[in-house]
Motif scaffolding. Structure first.
Motif, PDB file in Angstrom:
ATOM      1  N   HIS A 149       0.799  -1.228   0.000  1.00 36.88           N
ATOM      2  CA  HIS A 149       0.000   0.000   0.000  1.00 36.88           C
ATOM      3  C   HIS A 149       0.832   1.278   0.000  1.00 36.88           C
ATOM      4  O   HIS A 149       0.282   2.369   0.062  1.00 36.88           O
ATOM      5  CB  HIS A 149      -0.938   0.013   1.218  1.00 36.88           C
ATOM      6  CG  HIS A 149      -1.868  -1.162   1.268  1.00 36.88           C
ATOM      7  ND1 HIS A 149      -3.005  -1.245   0.506  1.00 36.88           N
ATOM      8  CD2 HIS A 149      -1.808  -2.317   1.992  1.00 36.88           C
ATOM      9  CE1 HIS A 149      -3.635  -2.389   0.755  1.00 36.88           C
ATOM     10  NE2 HIS A 149      -2.920  -3.063   1.651  1.00 36.88           N
ATOM     11  N   VAL A 150       2.140   1.127  -0.064  1.00 35.01           N
ATOM     12  CA  VAL A 150       2.998   2.305   0.021  1.00 35.01           C
ATOM     13  C   VAL A 150       2.831   3.202  -1.201  1.00 35.01           C
ATOM     14  O   VAL A 150       2.644   4.427  -1.079  1.00 35.01           O
ATOM     15  CB  VAL A 150       4.480   1.902   0.186  1.00 35.01           C
ATOM     16  CG1 VAL A 150       5.382   3.134   0.051  1.00 35.01           C
ATOM     17  CG2 VAL A 150       4.694   1.234   1.527  1.00 35.01           C
ATOM     18  N   LYS A 151       2.877   2.606  -2.403  1.00 28.33           N
ATOM     19  CA  LYS A 151       2.791   3.416  -3.630  1.00 28.33           C
ATOM     20  C   LYS A 151       1.474   4.168  -3.738  1.00 28.33           C
ATOM     21  O   LYS A 151       1.464   5.372  -4.023  1.00 28.33           O
ATOM     22  CB  LYS A 151       3.011   2.535  -4.865  1.00 28.33           C
ATOM     23  CG  LYS A 151       4.479   2.313  -5.195  1.00 28.33           C
ATOM     24  CD  LYS A 151       4.638   1.713  -6.576  1.00 28.33           C
ATOM     25  CE  LYS A 151       6.133   1.619  -6.934  1.00 28.33           C
ATOM     26  NZ  LYS A 151       6.311   1.050  -8.287  1.00 28.33           N
ATOM     27  N   PRO A 152       0.312   3.497  -3.559  1.00 29.75           N
ATOM     28  CA  PRO A 152      -0.953   4.255  -3.615  1.00 29.75           C
ATOM     29  C   PRO A 152      -1.011   5.383  -2.588  1.00 29.75           C
ATOM     30  O   PRO A 152      -1.501   6.476  -2.886  1.00 29.75           O
ATOM     31  CB  PRO A 152      -2.016   3.188  -3.315  1.00 29.75           C
ATOM     32  CG  PRO A 152      -1.390   1.895  -3.682  1.00 29.75           C
ATOM     33  CD  PRO A 152       0.070   2.060  -3.385  1.00 29.75           C
ATOM     34  N   ALA A 153      -0.513   5.123  -1.369  1.00 32.15           N
ATOM     35  CA  ALA A 153      -0.535   6.160  -0.332  1.00 32.15           C
ATOM     36  C   ALA A 153       0.354   7.334  -0.720  1.00 32.15           C
ATOM     37  O   ALA A 153      -0.021   8.500  -0.535  1.00 32.15           O
ATOM     38  CB  ALA A 153      -0.079   5.568   0.998  1.00 32.15           C
ATOM     39  N   MET A 154       1.524   7.052  -1.286  1.00 38.93           N
ATOM     40  CA  MET A 154       2.424   8.125  -1.707  1.00 38.93           C
ATOM     41  C   MET A 154       1.849   8.890  -2.892  1.00 38.93           C
ATOM     42  O   MET A 154       2.028  10.107  -3.006  1.00 38.93           O
ATOM     43  CB  MET A 154       3.800   7.554  -2.053  1.00 38.93           C
ATOM     44  CG  MET A 154       4.597   7.061  -0.860  1.00 38.93           C
ATOM     45  SD  MET A 154       4.902   8.321   0.412  1.00 38.93           S
ATOM     46  CE  MET A 154       5.920   9.488  -0.511  1.00 38.93           C
ATOM     47  N   ASN A 155       1.133   8.186  -3.768  1.00 38.28           N
ATOM     48  CA  ASN A 155       0.483   8.876  -4.905  1.00 38.28           C
ATOM     49  C   ASN A 155      -0.569   9.855  -4.420  1.00 38.28           C
ATOM     50  O   ASN A 155      -0.718  10.952  -4.969  1.00 38.28           O
ATOM     51  CB  ASN A 155      -0.151   7.847  -5.852  1.00 38.28           C
ATOM     52  CG  ASN A 155       0.887   7.081  -6.649  1.00 38.28           C
ATOM     53  OD1 ASN A 155       2.009   7.561  -6.831  1.00 38.28           O
ATOM     54  ND2 ASN A 155       0.536   5.901  -7.120  1.00 38.28           N
TER      55      ASN A 155
END
Length: 445
Positions: free
Chosen positions: A210-216
């Motif tokens: 879930h890191v990439k969606p949260a950073m996006n």
């Protein structure tokens, strides 16, 4: 589970804040005798109310502290004055030592709630943010009930009030220690340009997938969200004036609904009908806790706005029961059931929405650029009105009478219903970025 632990770790501090602040309610008589100001109503009032003055100071600076050192360190800083103040109070040998200790405690109490609301909003997934936010109110209820039970032996055991203050050091110390192993807010790290650390904290909170969606989501908002240049005048009169108006008014209506006046006056109401104040206050605490638990369960199902509307409407109706009870036409037994029952239902209604929702809602609808500082100002309004309601309640009761005063409180509850219906945006299940975009669209229409 990781996020649940982060939220649970901050519970001791909220319990400690309530415990440190309210512990004098049961022990004030023995404190005044031991420290030599028994019968001095001004001194007794200062011991109670100076905490609110400290809370105002702590709240006012909380936003600048949270933006300066981060949410995690702010929690630890919040614990420090509560620990120092509780120790000073426990060892005080004079009125001035007690007042200074209470001022320190109040400063920590004022710093804690806005930082807690920020932390919950920024580390919780949208689907469960309301549930975790409800923990704040539950922790406060546990602190209130804890202070009630711990203070019971104070009248029988000489010097017991000192033990009460020493006990209140424990949860504050636990907060300072537990926050050392908690995650920092990724929003704060990103705002400071520490992207790699923000990714690491998201991984700790949400897991690697879930890191990439949260950073996006974070990238969609302005990377330059540095709030150090924000001035108070910009918050009050600039483009953020509308959301500041919503936040400040909601907190003002929360206090003008009469909740703290009901808490202050509950013992006298119970005793006037022959109900022991300890039993009555225990019932009030149970209603408060029960309502908070129900609110936590329903927060992410029904939504914030629905809970606020139902809560303020229920408070208006139950305040109406107390108006009827105070009228000369109510029989003795009828007045007792209406007054006591109305008071308990009023507290239950408050705990369902008007108590836990405003703090969480403000942390959600305030834009990231101003979130911490704006929360500080809104909660400062809360503490100021809380102070004046407590200061003026008994005098207004004497001059206006219970019937008219309760009618005024009920009118503010109805006004709150209209205000929430017109101005409050539903935030259930939305990310902080989606809420910010929705508010911008609302302002444009």
């Amino acid at each position: 589970m990781k996020i649940q632990l982060q939220c649970v770790y901050r519970v001791p501090g909220l319990v400690g804040g309530a415990l440190c602040g309210i512990v004098v309610n049961e022990t004030l008589e023995s404190i005044s005798i031991d420290l030599g100001f028994s019968g001095n109503t001004l001194a007794e009032g200062l011991v109670v109310s100076i905490c609110l003055g400290g809370a105002f100071i702590g709240s006012l600076f909380s936003g600048w502290i949270a933006d300066g050192v981060g949410r995690r360190r702010s929690f630890q800083l919040c614990a420090l004055p509560m620990i120092i103040g509780a120790i000073m109070s426990a060892t005080s040998t004079s009125l001035w030592g007690m007042l200074l200790g209470r001022l320190f405690v109040g400063t920590g109490m004022g710093l804690g709630p806005p930082v807690a609301a920020l932390y919950v909003a920024e580390v919780s997934p949208p689907a469960v943010r309301g549930t975790f936010g409800g923990l704040t109110q539950i922790a406060t209820c546990l602190g209130l009930m804890g202070s009630l039970f711990i203070g019971i032996p104070a009248k029988e055991i000489v010097g017991w009030w000192r033990i009460c203050f020493w006990v209140s050091v424990i949860p504050s110390t636990a907060l300072a220690l537990f926050m050392e192993i908690c995650a920092e807010s990724p929003y704060w790290l990103f705002k400071r340009g520490r992207t790699i650390e923000a990714e690491a904290e998201f991984e700790k909170l949400l897991g690697g997938l879930h890191v990439k969606p949260a950073m996006n989501d974070l990238t969609k908002s302005d990377r330059g969200d540095e709030s150090s240049g924000i001035k108070i005048s910009e918050l009050l009169f600039g483009c953020h004036a509308r959301v500041m108006f919503i936040g400040s008014t909601l907190f003002a209506l929360q206090q003008l609904s009469g909740i703290n006046a009901v808490f202050y006056f509950s013992s006298a109401v119970f005793e006037s009908f022959g109900v022991p104040s300890k039993l009555g206050n225990t019932c009030v605490g149970i209603c408060n806790l029960l309502g908070s638990i129900i609110s936590m369960i329903l927060m992410d199902k029904l939504g914030r706005k629905v809970l606020l509307l139902g809560s303020f409407l229920g408070m208006a109706v139950t305040m109406g029961l107390q108006v009827i009870a105070a009228s000369p036409y109510a029989s003795i037994f009828g007045g007792m059931y209406l007054s006591v029952g109305g008071m308990l239902l009023y507290v239950l209604s408050f705990a369902l929405g008007a108590g836990p929702v405003p703090c969480l809602l403000m942390s959600e609808i305030l834009p990231g650029k101003i979130r911490a500082k704006a929360m500080a100002i809104c909660l400062a309004v809360h503490w100021v009105i809380n102070f004046f309601v407590g200061l003026l309640f008994l005098r207004m009761l004497e001059q206006l009478g219970a019937q008219l005063l309760y009618s005024i409180f009920g009118s503010f509850c109805l006004l709150a219903v209209l205000f929430v219906k017109k101005y409050v945006l539903e935030t259930k299940g939305k990310s902080l970025q989606e809420i910010e975009i929705a508010l911008l669209a609302q302002e444009a229409t």
